[in-house]
Scaffold this motif. Structure first.
Motif, PDB file in Angstrom:
ATOM      1  N   ALA A 139       0.820  -1.203   0.000  1.00 37.42           N
ATOM      2  CA  ALA A 139       0.000   0.000   0.000  1.00 37.42           C
ATOM      3  C   ALA A 139       0.859   1.260   0.000  1.00 37.42           C
ATOM      4  CB  ALA A 139      -0.911  -0.004   1.224  1.00 37.42           C
ATOM      5  N   GLN A 140       2.139   1.113   0.425  1.00 35.30           N
ATOM      6  CA  GLN A 140       3.007   2.297   0.461  1.00 35.30           C
ATOM      7  C   GLN A 140       3.488   2.719  -0.938  1.00 35.30           C
ATOM      8  OE1 GLN A 140       6.200   1.259   3.073  1.00 35.30           O
ATOM      9  NE2 GLN A 140       5.003   1.600   4.915  1.00 35.30           N
ATOM     10  N   LEU A 141       3.341   1.854  -1.911  1.00 36.14           N
ATOM     11  CA  LEU A 141       3.852   2.164  -3.248  1.00 36.14           C
ATOM     12  C   LEU A 141       2.897   3.093  -3.985  1.00 36.14           C
ATOM     13  CD1 LEU A 141       5.199  -1.334  -4.311  1.00 36.14           C
ATOM     14  CD2 LEU A 141       6.394   0.509  -3.180  1.00 36.14           C
ATOM     15  N   LYS A 142       2.890   4.335  -3.569  1.00 38.82           N
ATOM     16  CA  LYS A 142       1.988   5.305  -4.199  1.00 38.82           C
ATOM     17  C   LYS A 142       2.634   5.870  -5.451  1.00 38.82           C
ATOM     18  CE  LYS A 142       0.465   6.690   0.308  1.00 38.82           C
ATOM     19  NZ  LYS A 142       1.197   7.371   1.364  1.00 38.82           N
ATOM     20  N   PRO A 143       1.826   6.294  -6.405  1.00 35.27           N
ATOM     21  CA  PRO A 143       2.418   6.957  -7.570  1.00 35.27           C
ATOM     22  C   PRO A 143       3.041   8.279  -7.135  1.00 35.27           C
ATOM     23  CG  PRO A 143       0.037   7.119  -7.616  1.00 35.27           C
ATOM     24  CD  PRO A 143       0.381   6.225  -6.470  1.00 35.27           C
ATOM     25  N   GLY A 144       4.060   8.735  -7.846  1.00 34.00           N
ATOM     26  CA  GLY A 144       4.657  10.018  -7.507  1.00 34.00           C
ATOM     27  C   GLY A 144       5.929   9.882  -6.701  1.00 34.00           C
ATOM     28  N   VAL A 145       6.157   8.722  -6.089  1.00 33.13           N
ATOM     29  CA  VAL A 145       7.418   8.566  -5.364  1.00 33.13           C
ATOM     30  C   VAL A 145       8.522   8.306  -6.384  1.00 33.13           C
ATOM     31  CG1 VAL A 145       6.266   7.679  -3.331  1.00 33.13           C
ATOM     32  CG2 VAL A 145       7.206   6.084  -4.992  1.00 33.13           C
ATOM     33  N   LEU A 146       9.750   8.618  -5.999  1.00 34.47           N
ATOM     34  CA  LEU A 146      10.850   8.471  -6.942  1.00 34.47           C
ATOM     35  C   LEU A 146      11.112   7.002  -7.231  1.00 34.47           C
ATOM     36  CD1 LEU A 146      13.312  11.105  -5.458  1.00 34.47           C
ATOM     37  CD2 LEU A 146      11.910  11.321  -7.513  1.00 34.47           C
ATOM     38  N   PRO A 147      11.207   6.647  -8.508  1.00 33.57           N
ATOM     39  CA  PRO A 147      11.553   5.262  -8.839  1.00 33.57           C
ATOM     40  C   PRO A 147      13.033   5.015  -8.518  1.00 33.57           C
ATOM     41  CG  PRO A 147      11.337   6.573 -10.829  1.00 33.57           C
ATOM     42  CD  PRO A 147      10.979   7.476  -9.691  1.00 33.57           C
ATOM     43  N   PRO A 148      13.435   3.739  -8.424  1.00 35.39           N
ATOM     44  CA  PRO A 148      14.852   3.463  -8.206  1.00 35.39           C
ATOM     45  C   PRO A 148      15.688   4.083  -9.326  1.00 35.39           C
ATOM     46  CG  PRO A 148      13.639   1.460  -8.804  1.00 35.39           C
ATOM     47  CD  PRO A 148      12.632   2.522  -8.547  1.00 35.39           C
ATOM     48  N   PHE A 149      16.825   4.672  -8.960  1.00 38.78           N
ATOM     49  CA  PHE A 149      17.650   5.385  -9.947  1.00 38.78           C
ATOM     50  C   PHE A 149      18.037   4.472 -11.108  1.00 38.78           C
ATOM     51  CE2 PHE A 149      21.391   7.758 -11.460  1.00 38.78           C
ATOM     52  CZ  PHE A 149      20.867   9.034 -11.508  1.00 38.78           C
ATOM     53  N   GLN A 150      18.222   3.190 -10.808  1.00 34.39           N
ATOM     54  CA  GLN A 150      18.587   2.242 -11.868  1.00 34.39           C
ATOM     55  C   GLN A 150      17.548   2.221 -12.992  1.00 34.39           C
ATOM     56  OE1 GLN A 150      21.561   0.312 -11.908  1.00 34.39           O
ATOM     57  NE2 GLN A 150      20.915   0.040 -14.038  1.00 34.39           N
ATOM     58  N   ALA A 151      16.287   2.435 -12.651  1.00 37.12           N
ATOM     59  CA  ALA A 151      15.235   2.434 -13.675  1.00 37.12           C
ATOM     60  C   ALA A 151      15.445   3.599 -14.651  1.00 37.12           C
ATOM     61  CB  ALA A 151      13.858   2.514 -13.023  1.00 37.12           C
ATOM     62  N   LEU A 152      15.920   4.738 -14.131  1.00 34.00           N
ATOM     63  CA  LEU A 152      16.217   5.885 -15.005  1.00 34.00           C
ATOM     64  C   LEU A 152      17.380   5.565 -15.928  1.00 34.00           C
ATOM     65  CD1 LEU A 152      14.609   7.488 -12.776  1.00 34.00           C
ATOM     66  CD2 LEU A 152      16.180   9.344 -13.226  1.00 34.00           C
ATOM     67  N   ILE A 153      18.400   4.936 -15.360  1.00 34.36           N
ATOM     68  CA  ILE A 153      19.577   4.585 -16.171  1.00 34.36           C
ATOM     69  C   ILE A 153      19.152   3.637 -17.287  1.00 34.36           C
ATOM     70  CG2 ILE A 153      21.866   3.529 -16.157  1.00 34.36           C
ATOM     71  CD1 ILE A 153      22.021   4.199 -13.164  1.00 34.36           C
ATOM     72  N   GLY A 204      11.386 -11.991  -4.716  1.00 33.59           N
ATOM     73  CA  GLY A 204      10.509 -11.022  -5.386  1.00 33.59           C
ATOM     74  C   GLY A 204      11.114 -10.522  -6.685  1.00 33.59           C
ATOM     75  N   ASP A 205      10.278  -9.977  -7.571  1.00 36.36           N
ATOM     76  CA  ASP A 205      10.795  -9.543  -8.871  1.00 36.36           C
ATOM     77  C   ASP A 205      11.532  -8.203  -8.740  1.00 36.36           C
ATOM     78  OD1 ASP A 205       9.044  -7.212 -10.193  1.00 36.36           O
ATOM     79  OD2 ASP A 205       7.769  -8.483  -8.933  1.00 36.36           O
ATOM     80  N   GLU A 206      12.395  -7.949  -9.719  1.00 35.50           N
ATOM     81  CA  GLU A 206      13.314  -6.815  -9.670  1.00 35.50           C
ATOM     82  C   GLU A 206      12.578  -5.483  -9.523  1.00 35.50           C
ATOM     83  OE1 GLU A 206      16.037  -6.886 -12.944  1.00 35.50           O
ATOM     84  OE2 GLU A 206      17.049  -5.035 -12.354  1.00 35.50           O
ATOM     85  N   GLU A 207      11.550  -5.274 -10.322  1.00 38.60           N
ATOM     86  CA  GLU A 207      10.864  -3.974 -10.296  1.00 38.60           C
ATOM     87  C   GLU A 207      10.204  -3.725  -8.944  1.00 38.60           C
ATOM     88  OE1 GLU A 207       8.101  -3.368 -13.513  1.00 38.60           O
ATOM     89  OE2 GLU A 207       7.376  -1.515 -12.598  1.00 38.60           O
ATOM     90  N   THR A 208       9.490  -4.734  -8.444  1.00 37.56           N
ATOM     91  CA  THR A 208       8.813  -4.573  -7.153  1.00 37.56           C
ATOM     92  C   THR A 208       9.820  -4.333  -6.032  1.00 37.56           C
ATOM     93  OG1 THR A 208       7.138  -6.118  -7.927  1.00 37.56           O
ATOM     94  CG2 THR A 208       7.163  -5.657  -5.569  1.00 37.56           C
ATOM     95  N   MET A 209      10.865  -5.138  -6.015  1.00 36.34           N
ATOM     96  CA  MET A 209      11.827  -5.047  -4.913  1.00 36.34           C
ATOM     97  C   MET A 209      12.612  -3.737  -4.947  1.00 36.34           C
ATOM     98  SD  MET A 209      11.323  -7.528  -2.956  1.00 36.34           S
ATOM     99  CE  MET A 209      12.717  -7.236  -1.850  1.00 36.34           C
ATOM    100  N   THR A 210      13.067  -3.324  -6.136  1.00 35.84           N
ATOM    101  CA  THR A 210      13.854  -2.081  -6.185  1.00 35.84           C
ATOM    102  C   THR A 210      12.963  -0.876  -5.873  1.00 35.84           C
ATOM    103  OG1 THR A 210      13.609  -1.975  -8.596  1.00 35.84           O
ATOM    104  CG2 THR A 210      15.637  -2.937  -7.753  1.00 35.84           C
ATOM    105  N   THR A 211      11.690  -0.950  -6.250  1.00 30.96           N
ATOM    106  CA  THR A 211      10.770   0.142  -5.916  1.00 30.96           C
ATOM    107  C   THR A 211      10.565   0.218  -4.402  1.00 30.96           C
ATOM    108  OG1 THR A 211       9.668  -0.136  -8.036  1.00 30.96           O
ATOM    109  CG2 THR A 211       8.471   1.090  -6.370  1.00 30.96           C
TER     110      THR A 211
END
Lengths: 169, 188
Positions: free
Chosen positions: A6-20, B53-60
């Motif tokens: 439930a804490q995974l709300k939209p608008g929070v910063l994604p992991p930096f690796q996702a940007l890379i 857990g999967d990469e996207e969920t865990m890294t988020t």
């Protein structure tokens, strides 16, 4: 578990690796198109370092791609300017960028023509097309107005058309 | 879009270079093991994830709970990977690693923190016993749920906890993985 999901709300910063993963190629292409292959790689690396340092303080996860490309543009401009005498921007003469033989590249003719554009036009046209930014994004990256960006891009396209002998209006 | 514009869109040069970074706030890697692929993560020298857990969920989740500066960097996890490999080969019985339960809720922390002390290599215990160990004798079911959410699997040995009748019940990595781990420990 449910509580954490439930804490995974939209608008929070994604992991930096996702940007890379999503944007490193665009950053590298843009930096090279703006500053040439050698300075471009240096500029891209600096841009990522700046972005990494600033990332935790960002207050919004919106438009992260434009944010990255703006930082890239500033780094590319700085790195490139450091190599030549300072002049008022709009008087700056064409500065050909140096690097590997353009014939190794996928579209050498276009690469050469872009490199020979006046600096400000080259920055604008590469931000617009290589960076795929709109005129507001280009203007923000170049500290100018969208109208000025439109003019720079339009002038650049006209020069490119005449230099490449294409007529595709 | 004109032909010139689409050529500009595609303008590129060969051998683009990906960026490099110093050690991340949260470094992670995907590690293949006999019980499946584990996402391993370390922050400030402490293991924050060893998860199926999967990469996207865990890294988020890590970005949110620890720091958004999460990078895929195998090197800071060399020691963790080595210890896991040794354990999974049967040559290591305890882990010499510090753990940070940043991804756990306070109740999950209560259950998971002392798990290495409440269990021992090669033996199983029950959800009810663990519930009693943390002075919540009626919370066997909640203990089961907390163990199921263990973000640091294997290192914190939730696989050693089984049902009162000895049934394996469940495991984040699947019952096959739990059976593998218990058989491995039984041999040691």
């Amino acid at each position: 578990m449910t509580r954490e999901k439930a804490q995974l709300k939209p608008g929070v910063l994604p992991p930096f690796q996702a940007l890379i993963d999503a944007h490193w190629r665009d950053v590298a292409r843009l930096a090279r198109a703006m500053a040439g292959p050698v300075d471009g790689d240096d500029a891209a690396q600096r841009a990522w370092e700046k972005a990494y340092a600033a990332y935790p303080k960002l207050t919004s996860a919106k438009n992260l791609r434009s944010w990255l490309l703006t930082i890239t543009a500033r780094c590319a401009t700085d790195v490139h300017r450091a190599r030549k005498p300072q002049r008022p921007l709009d008087e700056a003469p064409p500065v050909a960028v140096e690097g590997p033989e353009a014939t190794d590249f996928p579209d050498p003719e276009l690469w050469r023509a872009v490199n020979q554009l006046p600096e400000r036009q080259r920055f604008a046209v590469t931000l617009k097309y290589v960076g795929d930014l709109d005129h507001h994004g280009v203007a923000a990256a170049l500290d100018t107005t969208p109208a000025a960006s439109r003019r720079l891009v339009s002038d650049a396209l006209a020069t490119l058309r005449s230099k490449l002998g294409v007529d595709d209006d | 879009m004109t032909d010139l514009e689409s050529r500009l869109n595609r303008l590129t040069t060969p051998d683009l270079k990906p960026p490099t970074f110093p050690d991340a706030d949260v470094a992670y890697t995907l590690h293949d093991t006999p019980i499946g692929t584990l996402l391993l993560a370390i922050a400030g020298g402490r293991v924050v994830a060893s998860s199926f857990g999967d990469e996207e969920t865990m890294t988020t989740r890590l970005a949110r709970a620890v720091s958004p500066r999460v990078l895929r960097q195998p090197r800071p996890l060399d020691d963790v990977r080595r210890q896991l490999d040794e354990y999974l080969a049967g040559s290591r019985h305890t882990f010499d690693l510090e753990v940070d339960l940043a991804l756990a809720t306070p109740f999950q922390r209560l259950v998971l923190n002392d798990l290495p002390d409440h269990t021992r290599y090669g033996a199983t215990t029950t959800y009810g016993t663990v519930a009693s160990d943390i002075d919540k004798p009626k919370a066997a079911r909640a203990v089961g749920t907390a163990l199921g959410a263990n973000p640091v699997c294997v290192v914190l040995p939730c696989h050693r906890v089984v049902g009162a009748n000895g049934a394996l019940t469940g495991y984040a990595g699947g019952l096959e993985a739990k059976r593998f781990l218990l058989n491995l420990e039984a041999k040691g």
